[in-house]
Design an enzyme around this catalytic site. Structure first.
Site, PDB file in Angstrom:
ATOM      1  N   SER A  25      -1.829 -28.751  15.090  1.00 49.86           N
ATOM      2  CA  SER A  25      -2.953 -29.693  15.075  1.00 49.86           C
ATOM      3  C   SER A  25      -4.179 -29.177  15.842  1.00 49.86           C
ATOM      4  O   SER A  25      -4.054 -28.632  16.945  1.00 49.86           O
ATOM      5  CB  SER A  25      -2.498 -31.013  15.701  1.00 49.86           C
ATOM      6  OG  SER A  25      -3.564 -31.920  15.728  1.00 49.86           O
ATOM      7  N   GLY A  50      -6.135 -34.032  15.166  1.00 51.87           N
ATOM      8  CA  GLY A  50      -5.829 -35.344  15.723  1.00 51.87           C
ATOM      9  C   GLY A  50      -6.764 -36.433  15.192  1.00 51.87           C
ATOM     10  O   GLY A  50      -7.976 -36.263  15.190  1.00 51.87           O
ATOM     11  N   ASN A  73      -9.158 -25.386  26.315  1.00 54.39           N
ATOM     12  CA  ASN A  73     -10.037 -26.266  25.537  1.00 54.39           C
ATOM     13  C   ASN A  73     -10.016 -27.677  26.088  1.00 54.39           C
ATOM     14  O   ASN A  73      -9.013 -28.141  26.641  1.00 54.39           O
ATOM     15  CB  ASN A  73      -9.657 -26.256  24.051  1.00 54.39           C
ATOM     16  CG  ASN A  73      -8.671 -27.343  23.690  1.00 54.39           C
ATOM     17  OD1 ASN A  73      -9.064 -28.496  23.456  1.00 54.39           O
ATOM     18  ND2 ASN A  73      -7.384 -27.001  23.661  1.00 54.39           N
ATOM     19  N   ILE A  75     -11.664 -30.186  23.915  1.00 54.34           N
ATOM     20  CA  ILE A  75     -12.414 -30.724  22.769  1.00 54.34           C
ATOM     21  C   ILE A  75     -12.519 -32.250  22.899  1.00 54.34           C
ATOM     22  O   ILE A  75     -13.558 -32.832  22.619  1.00 54.34           O
ATOM     23  CB  ILE A  75     -11.714 -30.357  21.434  1.00 54.34           C
ATOM     24  CG1 ILE A  75     -11.509 -28.843  21.303  1.00 54.34           C
ATOM     25  CG2 ILE A  75     -12.501 -30.931  20.231  1.00 54.34           C
ATOM     26  CD1 ILE A  75     -12.725 -27.997  21.128  1.00 54.34           C
ATOM     27  N   ASN A 130       0.869 -37.664  18.864  1.00 57.19           N
ATOM     28  CA  ASN A 130       0.437 -36.919  20.044  1.00 57.19           C
ATOM     29  C   ASN A 130       0.475 -37.847  21.253  1.00 57.19           C
ATOM     30  O   ASN A 130      -0.368 -38.733  21.384  1.00 57.19           O
ATOM     31  CB  ASN A 130      -0.984 -36.386  19.799  1.00 57.19           C
ATOM     32  CG  ASN A 130      -1.523 -35.593  20.971  1.00 57.19           C
ATOM     33  OD1 ASN A 130      -0.794 -35.312  21.926  1.00 57.19           O
ATOM     34  ND2 ASN A 130      -2.791 -35.234  20.909  1.00 57.19           N
ATOM     35  N   CYS A 133      -2.106 -35.280  24.824  1.00 57.89           N
ATOM     36  CA  CYS A 133      -3.399 -34.602  24.942  1.00 57.89           C
ATOM     37  C   CYS A 133      -3.917 -34.673  26.370  1.00 57.89           C
ATOM     38  O   CYS A 133      -4.124 -35.754  26.908  1.00 57.89           O
ATOM     39  CB  CYS A 133      -4.434 -35.203  24.000  1.00 57.89           C
ATOM     40  SG  CYS A 133      -5.983 -34.281  24.062  1.00 57.89           S
ATOM     41  N   THR A 196      -0.670 -28.393  25.001  1.00 61.16           N
ATOM     42  CA  THR A 196      -1.245 -27.435  25.960  1.00 61.16           C
ATOM     43  C   THR A 196      -0.868 -27.772  27.406  1.00 61.16           C
ATOM     44  O   THR A 196      -0.552 -28.901  27.741  1.00 61.16           O
ATOM     45  CB  THR A 196      -2.778 -27.430  25.835  1.00 61.16           C
ATOM     46  OG1 THR A 196      -3.246 -28.774  25.951  1.00 61.16           O
ATOM     47  CG2 THR A 196      -3.215 -26.845  24.515  1.00 61.16           C
ATOM     48  N   GLY A 247       1.820 -20.460  21.841  1.00 60.24           N
ATOM     49  CA  GLY A 247       1.663 -19.015  21.983  1.00 60.24           C
ATOM     50  C   GLY A 247       2.314 -18.180  20.909  1.00 60.24           C
ATOM     51  O   GLY A 247       2.520 -16.982  21.103  1.00 60.24           O
TER      52      GLY A 247
HETATM   53  C1  LIG Z   1      -9.040 -26.118  19.912  1.00 58.24           C
HETATM   54  C2  LIG Z   1      -7.733 -26.867  19.991  1.00 58.24           C
HETATM   55  C3  LIG Z   1      -7.667 -28.197  19.555  1.00 58.24           C
HETATM   56  C4  LIG Z   1      -6.458 -28.898  19.607  1.00 58.24           C
HETATM   57  N1  LIG Z   1      -6.400 -30.181  19.143  1.00 58.24           N
HETATM   58  C5  LIG Z   1      -5.199 -30.843  19.127  1.00 58.24           C
HETATM   59  C6  LIG Z   1      -5.096 -32.160  18.568  1.00 58.24           C
HETATM   60  O1  LIG Z   1      -6.069 -32.731  18.051  1.00 58.24           O
HETATM   61  N2  LIG Z   1      -3.873 -32.779  18.598  1.00 58.24           N
HETATM   62  C7  LIG Z   1      -2.761 -32.160  19.132  1.00 58.24           C
HETATM   63  O2  LIG Z   1      -1.672 -32.753  19.123  1.00 58.24           O
HETATM   64  N3  LIG Z   1      -2.833 -30.892  19.648  1.00 58.24           N
HETATM   65  C8  LIG Z   1      -4.012 -30.237  19.654  1.00 58.24           C
HETATM   66  N4  LIG Z   1      -4.087 -28.968  20.158  1.00 58.24           N
HETATM   67  C9  LIG Z   1      -2.857 -28.332  20.696  1.00 58.24           C
HETATM   68  C10 LIG Z   1      -2.222 -27.388  19.669  1.00 58.24           C
HETATM   69  O3  LIG Z   1      -1.858 -28.078  18.497  1.00 58.24           O
HETATM   70  C11 LIG Z   1      -0.983 -26.697  20.267  1.00 58.24           C
HETATM   71  O4  LIG Z   1      -0.044 -27.680  20.670  1.00 58.24           O
HETATM   72  C12 LIG Z   1      -1.315 -25.826  21.471  1.00 58.24           C
HETATM   73  O5  LIG Z   1      -2.529 -25.151  21.290  1.00 58.24           O
HETATM   74  C13 LIG Z   1      -0.204 -24.811  21.758  1.00 58.24           C
HETATM   75  O6  LIG Z   1       0.015 -23.948  20.663  1.00 58.24           O
HETATM   76  P1  LIG Z   1      -0.711 -22.490  20.551  1.00 58.24           P
HETATM   77  O7  LIG Z   1      -0.451 -21.780  21.837  1.00 58.24           O
HETATM   78  O8  LIG Z   1      -0.065 -21.855  19.350  1.00 58.24           O
HETATM   79  O9  LIG Z   1      -2.158 -22.751  20.343  1.00 58.24           O
HETATM   80  C14 LIG Z   1      -5.288 -28.255  20.121  1.00 58.24           C
HETATM   81  C15 LIG Z   1      -5.375 -26.921  20.571  1.00 58.24           C
HETATM   82  C16 LIG Z   1      -6.569 -26.225  20.510  1.00 58.24           C
HETATM   83  C17 LIG Z   1      -6.610 -24.785  20.983  1.00 58.24           C
END
Ligand SMILES: Cc1cc2nc3c(=O)[nH]c(=O)nc-3n(C[C@H](O)[C@H](O)[C@H](O)COP(=O)(O)O)c2cc1C
Length: 306
Positions: A25, A50, A73, A75, A130, A133, A196, A247
């Site tokens: 997401s 989201g 981030n 956002i 979610n 966040c 995150t 990751g």
């Molecule tokens: C720019 C950005 C926006 C994100 N927006 C959401 C979101 O709207 N809803 C959500 O559940 N997670 C959101 N996440 C979290 C990611 O879905 C993911 O759980 C997190 O980045 C860890 O995975 P990764 O290391 O592969 O990025 C966001 C992450 C990033 C980097």
């Protein structure tokens, strides 16, 4: 099936996915944004950005930055609200031949229920709830750190939907297994792990926090060992499927998550580095299986637990 063919398909909460590779997401819009780079329908599933009840502007600029080993981030769940999503985004998503999960965030338990009900429509395979966040004041994290609250949100969503429900947990807790068990008790069909990790950056020139929100969510390679550990721990405590993320940048990372206990995996930050990474991960998993003479990907799930 010839000797060289391998089966990448999986069953996730009763849904048939052609392979275990999903998008995470917030990292590629609704999936449609990836179309210039690859055949999005070859992914196992897409998880949308989201969605909240009302339009959300997100945090002011200074909301994405690179750190050593990952991204920070804040956002702040910027999106145009669920009604806009239903009218304008879902019809486009519906043209793709893959599963779509709507990712939802609410300010209150009731809001999660309203969102679930509004999204109980054709074109959506499931919801990803979610409760994790870290970037908005009441963006759900409050629900993701207390087992009773996590359970209450799960129960409310389940009451208002006929779809499969994945609950996405926060790593910003002391005992992830307590939260995982609470959402399983609340009726979750599956768990996504991890969102995150709370972090920050400081600019030594301005002598201030770099992000407008001071704190942000850390993602990318830096968080992989944490995600992997949590998937491994939760696999030992729950019987519902786990979708692993955090990751994952390539097929090797994806396979490690599956060995830890993930039935499927999601790619997040990796999409921002290479929007076609999904295809490379699918190919890489297939190559690995052929090398190891593994015919069925399901046999990888949880194999590191020995
Ligand atoms: C720019 C950005 C926006 C994100 N927006 C959401 C979101 O709207 N809803 C959500 O559940 N997670 C959101 N996440 C979290 C990611 O879905 C993911 O759980 C997190 O980045 C860890 O995975 P990764 O290391 O592969 O990025 C966001 C992450 C990033 C980097």
């Amino acid at each position: 099936m010839t000797d060289q063919q391998v089966d990448l398909s999986i069953d996730l909460m009763g849904l048939h996915l052609k392979n275990p590779v999903m998008t995470a997401s917030g990292t590629c819009g609704s999936g449609v944004e990836l179309l210039p780079y690859m055949d999005v329908s070859s992914l196992g599933a897409i998880v949308g950005k989201g969605t909240t009840l009302n339009n959300k502007k997100g945090n002011p600029p200074g909301r994405l930055m690179q750190t050593s080993g990952g991204l920070l981030n804040c956002i702040g769940l910027q999106n145009q609200g669920v009604d806009y999503f239903l009218a304008n985004i879902l019809p486009e998503v519906g043209k793709l031949d893959t599963h779509f999960f709507a990712n939802i965030s609410g300010n209150t338990v009731e809001e999660y229920g309203i969102l679930a009900e509004k999204l109980d429509v054709e074109g959506i395979s499931g919801l990803e709830v979610n409760i994790s966040c870290p970037n908005v004041k009441s963006g759900g994290l409050a629900f993701g750190t207390i087992p009773e609250d996590a359970r209450a949100v799960t129960e409310e969503v389940k009451k208002h939907t006929s779809k499969k429900v994945l609950v996405k947990l926060s790593p910003n807790v002391t005992d992830i297994t307590a939260i995982a068990q609470a959402v399983e008790d609340g009726g979750a069909d599956g768990i996504s792990l991890i969102n995150t990790l709370l972090g920050m950056a400081i600019d030594s020139e301005t002598m201030k926090a770099s992000l407008s929100n001071t704190f942000g969510g850390l993602s990318g390679p830096a968080v992989k060992p944490v995600g992997l550990r949590m998937v491994y721990q939760v696999y030992q405590k729950v019987s519902i499927p786990i979708v692993g993320l955090g990751g994952i940048m390539n097929a090797k990372d994806a396979i490690e998550y599956m060995l830890a206990g993930a039935t499927a995996i999601q790619l997040g930050t990796a999409n921002l580095v290479n929007p076609a990474v999904g295809l490379e991960v699918i190919d890489g998993i297939e190559r690995y299986m052929k090398q190891k003479n593994i015919k069925d990907i399901k046999s990888l799930v949880g194999k590191a637990h020995r």
